[in-house]
Design a protein around this motif. Sequence first.
Motif, PDB file in Angstrom:
ATOM      1  N   ILE A  40     111.890  52.840  16.832  1.00 55.48           N
ATOM      2  CA  ILE A  40     110.819  52.979  17.692  1.00 55.48           C
ATOM      3  C   ILE A  40     109.819  51.696  17.632  1.00 55.48           C
ATOM      4  O   ILE A  40     109.163  51.282  18.582  1.00 55.48           O
ATOM      5  CB  ILE A  40     109.964  54.521  17.709  1.00 55.48           C
ATOM      6  N   ALA A  41     109.304  51.474  16.273  1.00 52.50           N
ATOM      7  CA  ALA A  41     108.426  50.515  15.914  1.00 52.50           C
ATOM      8  C   ALA A  41     108.880  49.194  16.326  1.00 52.50           C
ATOM      9  O   ALA A  41     107.814  48.511  16.841  1.00 52.50           O
ATOM     10  CB  ALA A  41     108.184  50.532  14.355  1.00 52.50           C
ATOM     11  N   ASP A  42     109.953  49.068  16.298  1.00 53.15           N
ATOM     12  CA  ASP A  42     110.626  47.511  16.846  1.00 53.15           C
ATOM     13  C   ASP A  42     110.726  47.456  18.250  1.00 53.15           C
ATOM     14  O   ASP A  42     110.166  46.415  18.871  1.00 53.15           O
ATOM     15  CB  ASP A  42     112.179  47.486  16.384  1.00 53.15           C
ATOM     16  N   LEU A  43     111.065  48.462  18.884  1.00 52.60           N
ATOM     17  CA  LEU A  43     111.004  48.484  20.204  1.00 52.60           C
ATOM     18  C   LEU A  43     109.404  48.410  20.964  1.00 52.60           C
ATOM     19  O   LEU A  43     109.164  47.553  21.866  1.00 52.60           O
ATOM     20  CB  LEU A  43     111.318  50.019  20.894  1.00 52.60           C
ATOM     21  N   ALA A  44     108.339  49.054  20.077  1.00 56.62           N
ATOM     22  CA  ALA A  44     107.281  48.768  20.662  1.00 56.62           C
ATOM     23  C   ALA A  44     106.820  47.401  20.578  1.00 56.62           C
ATOM     24  O   ALA A  44     105.869  46.906  21.329  1.00 56.62           O
ATOM     25  CB  ALA A  44     106.151  49.686  19.938  1.00 56.62           C
ATOM     26  N   LYS A  45     106.971  46.859  19.141  1.00 58.88           N
ATOM     27  CA  LYS A  45     106.494  45.715  19.014  1.00 58.88           C
ATOM     28  C   LYS A  45     107.012  44.579  20.142  1.00 58.88           C
ATOM     29  O   LYS A  45     106.426  43.680  20.795  1.00 58.88           O
ATOM     30  CB  LYS A  45     107.230  45.144  17.491  1.00 58.88           C
ATOM     31  N   GLU A  46     108.356  44.743  20.532  1.00 60.39           N
ATOM     32  CA  GLU A  46     109.149  43.964  21.595  1.00 60.39           C
ATOM     33  C   GLU A  46     108.336  44.238  22.878  1.00 60.39           C
ATOM     34  O   GLU A  46     108.298  43.034  23.560  1.00 60.39           O
ATOM     35  CB  GLU A  46     110.348  44.162  21.828  1.00 60.39           C
ATOM     36  N   LEU A  47     107.946  45.300  23.188  1.00 62.38           N
ATOM     37  CA  LEU A  47     107.328  45.478  24.477  1.00 62.38           C
ATOM     38  C   LEU A  47     105.849  45.291  24.355  1.00 62.38           C
ATOM     39  O   LEU A  47     105.027  45.446  25.472  1.00 62.38           O
ATOM     40  CB  LEU A  47     107.501  47.007  24.898  1.00 62.38           C
ATOM     41  N   ASN A  48     105.190  45.163  23.234  1.00 61.21           N
ATOM     42  CA  ASN A  48     103.825  45.077  22.931  1.00 61.21           C
ATOM     43  C   ASN A  48     103.147  46.431  23.586  1.00 61.21           C
ATOM     44  O   ASN A  48     101.880  46.331  24.235  1.00 61.21           O
ATOM     45  CB  ASN A  48     103.099  44.014  23.684  1.00 61.21           C
ATOM     46  N   ALA A  49     103.791  47.560  22.950  1.00 60.28           N
ATOM     47  CA  ALA A  49     103.142  48.732  23.523  1.00 60.28           C
ATOM     48  C   ALA A  49     102.757  49.448  22.372  1.00 60.28           C
ATOM     49  O   ALA A  49     103.325  49.371  21.249  1.00 60.28           O
ATOM     50  CB  ALA A  49     104.283  49.667  24.207  1.00 60.28           C
ATOM     51  N   THR A  50     101.564  50.444  22.547  1.00 59.94           N
ATOM     52  CA  THR A  50     101.077  51.275  21.544  1.00 59.94           C
ATOM     53  C   THR A  50     101.504  52.432  21.406  1.00 59.94           C
ATOM     54  O   THR A  50     101.087  53.331  20.581  1.00 59.94           O
ATOM     55  CB  THR A  50      99.552  50.939  21.473  1.00 59.94           C
ATOM     56  N   LEU A  51     102.307  53.095  22.400  1.00 63.13           N
ATOM     57  CA  LEU A  51     102.664  54.219  22.711  1.00 63.13           C
ATOM     58  C   LEU A  51     104.112  54.342  23.242  1.00 63.13           C
ATOM     59  O   LEU A  51     104.233  53.383  24.106  1.00 63.13           O
ATOM     60  CB  LEU A  51     101.830  55.224  23.400  1.00 63.13           C
ATOM     61  N   ILE A  52     104.884  55.069  23.099  1.00 61.88           N
ATOM     62  CA  ILE A  52     106.439  55.275  23.742  1.00 61.88           C
ATOM     63  C   ILE A  52     106.452  56.646  24.015  1.00 61.88           C
ATOM     64  O   ILE A  52     106.265  57.631  23.365  1.00 61.88           O
ATOM     65  CB  ILE A  52     107.142  55.020  22.830  1.00 61.88           C
ATOM     66  N   VAL A  53     107.102  56.805  25.525  1.00 63.04           N
ATOM     67  CA  VAL A  53     107.612  57.894  25.897  1.00 63.04           C
ATOM     68  C   VAL A  53     109.015  57.912  26.061  1.00 63.04           C
ATOM     69  O   VAL A  53     109.449  57.078  26.648  1.00 63.04           O
ATOM     70  CB  VAL A  53     106.905  58.139  27.648  1.00 63.04           C
ATOM     71  N   GLU A  54     109.553  58.649  25.437  1.00 67.87           N
ATOM     72  CA  GLU A  54     110.990  58.901  25.163  1.00 67.87           C
ATOM     73  C   GLU A  54     111.666  60.481  25.761  1.00 67.87           C
ATOM     74  O   GLU A  54     111.018  61.215  25.621  1.00 67.87           O
ATOM     75  CB  GLU A  54     111.505  58.739  23.827  1.00 67.87           C
ATOM     76  N   GLY A  55     112.783  60.324  26.328  1.00 69.68           N
ATOM     77  CA  GLY A  55     113.321  61.300  26.668  1.00 69.68           C
ATOM     78  C   GLY A  55     114.506  61.393  27.605  1.00 69.68           C
ATOM     79  O   GLY A  55     115.238  60.034  27.230  1.00 69.68           O
ATOM     80  N   SER A  56     115.324  62.502  28.200  1.00 66.36           N
ATOM     81  CA  SER A  56     116.462  62.166  28.650  1.00 66.36           C
ATOM     82  C   SER A  56     116.392  63.446  29.774  1.00 66.36           C
ATOM     83  O   SER A  56     115.627  64.023  30.081  1.00 66.36           O
ATOM     84  CB  SER A  56     117.383  63.055  27.805  1.00 66.36           C
ATOM     85  N   VAL A  57     117.460  63.083  30.730  1.00 68.23           N
ATOM     86  CA  VAL A  57     117.502  63.877  31.844  1.00 68.23           C
ATOM     87  C   VAL A  57     118.792  64.220  31.963  1.00 68.23           C
ATOM     88  O   VAL A  57     119.816  63.463  31.855  1.00 68.23           O
ATOM     89  CB  VAL A  57     117.039  63.213  33.307  1.00 68.23           C
ATOM     90  N   ARG A  58     119.078  65.652  32.231  1.00 69.53           N
ATOM     91  CA  ARG A  58     120.591  66.190  32.545  1.00 69.53           C
ATOM     92  C   ARG A  58     120.482  66.774  34.008  1.00 69.53           C
ATOM     93  O   ARG A  58     119.634  67.966  34.194  1.00 69.53           O
ATOM     94  CB  ARG A  58     120.862  67.132  31.342  1.00 69.53           C
ATOM     95  N   LYS A  59     121.397  66.478  34.775  1.00 73.20           N
ATOM     96  CA  LYS A  59     121.576  67.250  36.052  1.00 73.20           C
ATOM     97  C   LYS A  59     122.783  67.865  36.280  1.00 73.20           C
ATOM     98  O   LYS A  59     123.916  67.213  36.147  1.00 73.20           O
ATOM     99  CB  LYS A  59     121.428  66.178  37.202  1.00 73.20           C
ATOM    100  N   LEU A  60     122.876  69.112  36.508  1.00 76.71           N
ATOM    101  CA  LEU A  60     124.069  69.735  36.944  1.00 76.71           C
ATOM    102  C   LEU A  60     123.704  70.538  38.206  1.00 76.71           C
ATOM    103  O   LEU A  60     123.240  71.691  38.380  1.00 76.71           O
ATOM    104  CB  LEU A  60     124.645  70.952  35.885  1.00 76.71           C
ATOM    105  N   GLU A  61     124.642  70.107  39.372  1.00 74.94           N
ATOM    106  CA  GLU A  61     124.360  70.745  40.627  1.00 74.94           C
ATOM    107  C   GLU A  61     122.910  70.867  41.071  1.00 74.94           C
ATOM    108  O   GLU A  61     122.388  69.543  41.239  1.00 74.94           O
ATOM    109  CB  GLU A  61     124.913  72.209  40.481  1.00 74.94           C
ATOM    110  N   ASN A  62     122.300  71.959  41.223  1.00 74.67           N
ATOM    111  CA  ASN A  62     120.981  71.863  41.621  1.00 74.67           C
ATOM    112  C   ASN A  62     119.915  72.131  40.471  1.00 74.67           C
ATOM    113  O   ASN A  62     118.933  72.533  40.698  1.00 74.67           O
ATOM    114  CB  ASN A  62     120.681  72.942  42.510  1.00 74.67           C
ATOM    115  N   ARG A  63     120.501  72.099  39.056  1.00 74.95           N
ATOM    116  CA  ARG A  63     119.469  72.289  38.043  1.00 74.95           C
ATOM    117  C   ARG A  63     119.264  71.173  37.477  1.00 74.95           C
ATOM    118  O   ARG A  63     120.215  70.134  37.403  1.00 74.95           O
ATOM    119  CB  ARG A  63     120.166  73.253  37.114  1.00 74.95           C
ATOM    120  N   VAL A  64     118.127  70.885  36.820  1.00 77.08           N
ATOM    121  CA  VAL A  64     117.888  69.765  36.012  1.00 77.08           C
ATOM    122  C   VAL A  64     117.014  70.276  34.761  1.00 77.08           C
ATOM    123  O   VAL A  64     116.145  71.209  34.676  1.00 77.08           O
ATOM    124  CB  VAL A  64     117.063  68.589  36.716  1.00 77.08           C
ATOM    125  N   ARG A  65     117.429  69.394  33.440  1.00 79.70           N
ATOM    126  CA  ARG A  65     116.802  69.646  32.332  1.00 79.70           C
ATOM    127  C   ARG A  65     116.111  68.451  32.070  1.00 79.70           C
ATOM    128  O   ARG A  65     116.918  67.670  31.850  1.00 79.70           O
ATOM    129  CB  ARG A  65     117.825  70.225  31.266  1.00 79.70           C
TER     130      ARG A  65
END
Length: 471
Positions: A40-65
Amino acid sequence: NEYFSDGVAEELLNLLATVPGLDTISRTSSFSFKDERLKIADLAKELNATLIVEGSVRKLENRVRITAQLIDPATDKHLWSETYDRELSDIFSLQEEIAQSIVTALQDEIGPYTVTVQQPTENIEAFNLFLLGRQRFYQRGPALDSAIMVLKMVVEKDPEYAEAWAYLAAAAAITWGYQTSISNDDARLIAEQASSKALDLDPGLGLALAAQALLTFGYEGNVEKAFHLIDRAANEDPRNTTIRLWAGIYYHYWGYLDDALPHFKYAVRYDPRVGIINGCLGLLYMAQGREDLATPHLAKATRLGWSNHFNAQASQSMMKGDFDASFDLLKVTFAISGADSDPLPWIYELEEAGRSYIENPVSTETLISVVERAPKRVAFAESYLTLLFNLKDPFFDYFSHSINESHLWPSFVMPIVWLPEYRAYVEDPRFFEIFGGDGALELWEQRGFPDGCTRVVDPSGDHLDCSQRYQ
């Protein structure tokens, strides 16, 4: 479901971008890390970002997680995290809830703020297709055919979906620069109708305004109106790095280097992992004679897969007398696309004819005959290659022809014409006559002449005096 995951993430990013006190890195650069295992620290440095939002999306038919977490890369600590299981029909309220949770977690730094989502459509199926069409638009190239097809389906399902109309307009407006199955006439008609519909629904849609700017210049040749539209687009949607890139290209094209610079610099700051953005900024610095600033951006553009700047670097090398360096770059520029990247056989003929001419510049006939057999997929080749070999008379003939054929083709050679090495071309009366006749003169008289240039009225032909620029 990758398109859906990316789409939901982009919607969240766009929502956070509206929050005062938050600057968000654009989607292309942010998403470029999703398949890489970086700290995460290397990613933030590359983007010159001080905070990172990370996550995932799963979709199955009409449900989403959706899982989401806010991370401080300096300490690698989670400031907030949550998992949501919802019906797909709740996707808009869910985006609002996630964004509000992030903002609340940061309220000590940015203050309290209430996030609200303006739901773009009531039709969830249209929204799902929109995310797919938008992803195809970002992929460019042949994917634009799919983008147009899918986005047409979106607006058929919901004719009031303004953003879908805007992306349809943009996708159709840029097909001229890519290998697609749609004709220029059909693309123009789609783009005109879609942009008009988008602006009827939302007069402040920056992407629709930018598409109209491209149409106005490319097909109508109305330069001043196009500038008015691209300026409006940038003002309405100043965070959109695509619009800022297009605005920078417009200003660079017409010689306003100082005005192009802030657009390119903004785009690089908020979309640092995009090749064309770094390349365009590098080309601008080359035109300003600032090689020390140009080099790192051009190198980064190459690493990110954008090599169009090789044309300018090849021209610069040739004008400095380094034939071998020039052709090393040309062999990449004119390489066959696909797995086999060996240069076209034609390039070797050009190299032989070009070397013979440089060593003994008696006649241009042989060299011109090879130039005229350039791959037709490179529509601007004749103008570019005569510029490369410093053949002024043939260049202006081809330059005039390419402008008469399309106002858009010269955009590939203008970043080269403005290089310091080509001052004699910019100050030639033929440049003033041809380029001025394509709308430049009217534009320059209203907005001022290119940086460091003035008009010289001369009985033998008016021309530009750019001595201040090339000091």
